[in-house]
Write a protein that holds these residues in place. Structure first.
Motif, PDB file in Angstrom:
ATOM      1  N   VAL A 255      54.212  39.263 -55.552  1.00  0.00           N
ATOM      2  CA  VAL A 255      54.566  39.572 -56.939  1.00  0.00           C
ATOM      3  C   VAL A 255      53.368  39.339 -57.867  1.00  0.00           C
ATOM      4  O   VAL A 255      53.056  40.165 -58.728  1.00  0.00           O
ATOM      5  CB  VAL A 255      55.785  38.727 -57.385  1.00  0.00           C
ATOM      6  CG1 VAL A 255      56.005  38.854 -58.884  1.00  0.00           C
ATOM      7  CG2 VAL A 255      57.023  39.160 -56.620  1.00  0.00           C
ATOM      8  N   THR A 256      52.653  38.223 -57.646  1.00  0.00           N
ATOM      9  CA  THR A 256      51.491  37.916 -58.495  1.00  0.00           C
ATOM     10  C   THR A 256      50.447  39.024 -58.401  1.00  0.00           C
ATOM     11  O   THR A 256      49.978  39.543 -59.415  1.00  0.00           O
ATOM     12  CB  THR A 256      50.836  36.591 -58.042  1.00  0.00           C
ATOM     13  OG1 THR A 256      51.865  35.644 -57.788  1.00  0.00           O
ATOM     14  CG2 THR A 256      49.893  36.074 -59.089  1.00  0.00           C
TER      15      THR A 256
ATOM     16  N   MET B 199      50.806  42.077 -57.379  1.00  0.00           N
ATOM     17  CA  MET B 199      51.332  43.340 -57.906  1.00  0.00           C
ATOM     18  C   MET B 199      51.256  43.358 -59.436  1.00  0.00           C
ATOM     19  O   MET B 199      50.820  44.333 -60.043  1.00  0.00           O
ATOM     20  CB  MET B 199      52.786  43.532 -57.483  1.00  0.00           C
ATOM     21  CG  MET B 199      52.937  43.963 -56.041  1.00  0.00           C
ATOM     22  SD  MET B 199      52.343  45.631 -55.800  1.00  0.00           S
ATOM     23  CE  MET B 199      53.155  46.061 -54.297  1.00  0.00           C
ATOM     24  N   LEU B 200      51.685  42.238 -60.064  1.00  0.00           N
ATOM     25  CA  LEU B 200      51.684  42.180 -61.530  1.00  0.00           C
ATOM     26  C   LEU B 200      50.260  42.247 -62.059  1.00  0.00           C
ATOM     27  O   LEU B 200      49.974  42.969 -63.009  1.00  0.00           O
ATOM     28  CB  LEU B 200      52.362  40.890 -62.006  1.00  0.00           C
ATOM     29  CG  LEU B 200      53.890  40.874 -61.882  1.00  0.00           C
ATOM     30  CD1 LEU B 200      54.454  39.573 -62.432  1.00  0.00           C
ATOM     31  CD2 LEU B 200      54.498  42.065 -62.608  1.00  0.00           C
TER      32      LEU B 200
ATOM     33  N   ARG C 105      49.104  45.741 -61.757  1.00  0.00           N
ATOM     34  CA  ARG C 105      49.738  46.650 -62.717  1.00  0.00           C
ATOM     35  C   ARG C 105      49.067  46.535 -64.076  1.00  0.00           C
ATOM     36  O   ARG C 105      48.846  47.511 -64.769  1.00  0.00           O
ATOM     37  CB  ARG C 105      51.226  46.300 -62.827  1.00  0.00           C
ATOM     38  CG  ARG C 105      52.002  47.262 -63.686  1.00  0.00           C
ATOM     39  CD  ARG C 105      53.472  47.115 -63.457  1.00  0.00           C
ATOM     40  NE  ARG C 105      53.853  47.494 -62.099  1.00  0.00           N
ATOM     41  CZ  ARG C 105      55.108  47.448 -61.665  1.00  0.00           C
ATOM     42  NH1 ARG C 105      56.066  47.020 -62.437  1.00  0.00           N
ATOM     43  NH2 ARG C 105      55.387  47.810 -60.440  1.00  0.00           N
ATOM     44  N   ARG C 106      48.713  45.284 -64.458  1.00  0.00           N
ATOM     45  CA  ARG C 106      48.089  45.106 -65.758  1.00  0.00           C
ATOM     46  C   ARG C 106      46.660  45.650 -65.760  1.00  0.00           C
ATOM     47  O   ARG C 106      46.187  46.177 -66.744  1.00  0.00           O
ATOM     48  CB  ARG C 106      48.098  43.630 -66.166  1.00  0.00           C
ATOM     49  CG  ARG C 106      48.400  43.489 -67.635  1.00  0.00           C
ATOM     50  CD  ARG C 106      48.792  42.064 -68.056  1.00  0.00           C
ATOM     51  NE  ARG C 106      49.492  41.304 -67.042  1.00  0.00           N
ATOM     52  CZ  ARG C 106      49.049  40.127 -66.606  1.00  0.00           C
ATOM     53  NH1 ARG C 106      47.921  39.645 -67.044  1.00  0.00           N
ATOM     54  NH2 ARG C 106      49.755  39.459 -65.728  1.00  0.00           N
TER      55      ARG C 106
END
Lengths: 297, 268
Positions: free
Chosen positions: B250-251, B253-254, B257-258
């Protein structure tokens, strides 16, 4: 390369373009070479070495031992039986889920796909062990059965064919669902609608249109599940009794307890022959990138 | 269009299958928070005692660190080898694709016991037994397919015009791939790498043969645990790995994404 239609490259890439025009496969081979070498050195050579070891010491004798021994043949038959049960069970349970995935709205589909892949994140040793907790003599299922008065004694749910199949089906279901889904999602739903408009009942439209179109996915899943099930070690060891001993457990015993490496290698080669023939069959008919629908997409 | 009753039945059936699929996961996670030292489900009350137990135990911590080392090296190697191969398979190689596909598939689904005994016999003369790289090298064989499958799928859904646009504006083909394509398909690469890590962390047989009984990664420790100890510490150990892996995914991926839109804006 399709970029050749584009104008104005700097000189450096003009040279690259000329090379790739002269040797159209050069770039592809260059990119593939590291992976292929790795697979050769750490997979093909060791396997070839194992095949050699199975013959080198005692010739064909290890093979004769396996193929004439009642014990080893029984293990082989048990393995095949468990693999068939697991494959069929996975297809029956996985098909409806894959079907619902194709009909779901995109947001629902995303959530469902996450749920389907979720068990994969938990170690499968521990997943098998959770069935020991659930199916044991004093496990949740037996507490319910005796508590509700369905049966006065607890049922023998563990260490038999039932518990092994349940455990293996649970582990292989995500693979089943993703493989079926990746085929079903490509089926043009308007064909089904067309059948319905022309008066077919929903069941008949499904049976005569959707089901036949989804069969390639079913065959792909069949082969993949069967090959994966052949190699199971942990689940039958934890959830099965002596009657459910599978081939991997037997090879493990031959190698680590009897220390008979030629015999272990020969058993490994026989298993390899079966899995490789099934894989050759698979790769003739199905493309790799469709395999898991790209895992979770 | 479909009869609501039939579709209700199918949905119900699918729901039941999902419950069957997820129930063992729920059992393990709940039992890891059990307050008692025997395995009863549902646990009478919740506590963190089993997490305290494993994280204060030297052997469990060592097993964690060993699994982390092997898994990280496996994920790294699988990515470095798998990503170029995925590009080749989806863009440059037409003939012989079947052979490569079959090899990659064989690397994935050949029974672990075959990989284990063959790599053991093979490592003996090379002195790679009982080494962390030795185990990671073997795990990479099964890690590569996860990267290749995901990246090939990622490239199939990728709009190649973006790369062509970069070329038109003067980027070399290599720069267009590194600057535009790789950042855009990064999620596929990351998912592949994480799955390569997970298969390494869960792999039992090769680990047993290559590392013997001196050094025990998590999977070997769990395997010994399920056959003797009957307390919830195993559930706590395995849940910790799962939570760590998901948090990691998740880290990344986030963060990706940013970072992505700005990179595209700058370079494209």
């Amino acid at each position: 390369m399709t970029v050749s239609t584009l104008p104005a490259y700097p000189a450096r890439s003009a040279r690259l373009k000329r090379i790739s025009a002269e040797y159209p496969h050069a770039l592809g081979l260059l990119l593939l070479a590291p992976m292929l070498s790795w697979i050769a050195v750490f997979f093909i050579f060791p396997t070839a070495w194992m095949i050699w070891q199975s013959f080198s010491e005692r010739g064909l004798q290890p093979y004769a031992t396996i193929l004439t021994s009642a014990i080893y043949l029984k293990v082989l038959l048990t393995t095949l039986k468990i693999c068939v049960i697991t494959t069929v069970g996975c297809l029956i349970l996985g098909y409806p889920v894959a079907y619902v995935l194709t009909t779901a709205r995109p947001s629902t589909r995303a959530v469902l796909l996450i749920l389907v892949v979720l068990p994969y994140w938990l170690d499968f040793i521990v997943r098998s062990y959770s069935w020991m907790i659930l199916l044991g003599r004093h496990g949740l299922i037996n507490q319910l059965v005796t508590g509700l008065g369905i049966s006065s004694t607890s049922l023998p749910l563990l260490y038999n064919l039932f518990s092994v199949s349940i455990g293996m089906i649970q582990i292989l279901l995500p693979l089943t669902i993703l493989t079926l889904f990746s085929t079903m999602v490509r089926i043009d739903r308007r064909l089904v609608d067309a059948a319905t408009i022309h008066g077919a009942s929903p069941w008949r439209a499904f049976r005569t249109v959707f089901l036949p179109l989804s069969l390639p996915g079913v065959y792909a899943a069949c082969l993949l599940l069967f090959v994966s099930a052949l190699g199971f070690y942990v689940t039958p060891a934890l959830l099965g009794g002596p009657e459910q001993t599978m081939i991997s457990q037997t090879i493990m015993v031959i190698a680590s307890d009897l220390l008979d490496w030629p015999l272990a290698s020969a058993a490994g080669v026989l298993l390899l022959v079966v899995t490789t023939s099934l894989l050759v069959l698979y790769s003739r008919f199905f493309r790799l990138d469709r395999m898991l629908g790209g895992m979770a997409r | 269009m479909r009869a609501p009753r039939a579709s209700l039945a199918v949905n119900g059936l699918a729901g039941a299958v999902l419950v069957f699929l997820l129930f063992p996961v729920l059992v393990v996670v709940l039992i890891s928070f059990s307050s008692v030292d025997f395995l009863s489900f549902p646990p009478p009350s919740l506590s963190l005692r089993w997490y305290r137990t494993i994280f204060s135990n030297f052997e469990w911590i060592n097993a964690f660190l060993l699994t982390l080392q092997v898994g990280a090296l496996t994920a790294l190697l699988s990515t470095l080898l798998g990503v170029p191969a995925a590009f080749a398979l989806s863009r440059h190689v037409k003939r012989g694709q079947n052979v490569v596909n079959a090899l990659v598939l064989a690397a994935l689904v050949t029974p672990p016991i075959i990989k284990a005994i063959s790599i053991y016999l093979y490592y003996v003369p090379f002195g790679l037994l009982n080494t962390v790289p030795g185990l990671a090298f073997a795990h990479t064989v099964s890690g590569i397919p996860f990267v290749v499958i995901n990246v090939v799928a990622g490239l199939r859904g990728y709009d190649r015009d973006l790369e062509r646009a970069a070329s038109i504006h003067g980027a070399s083909p290599l720069r267009a791939v590194l600057g535009i394509t790789l950042p855009l398909i990064a999620p596929s690469i990351i998912v592949g790498a994480v799955f390569a890590f997970m298969q390494s962390a869960q792999e039992l047989l090769i680990a047993m043969f290559v590392l013997g009984t001196l050094e025990k990664p998590l999977a070997v420790k769990l395997w010994e645990g399920v056959r003797v100890a009957i307390d919830p510490s195993l559930a706590a150990a395995t849940t910790s790995v799962t939570v760590l892996a998901i948090l990691g995914l998740v880290t990344v991926m986030l963060a990706g994404r940013r970072a992505r839109p700005t990179r595209v804006a700058v370079q494209g």
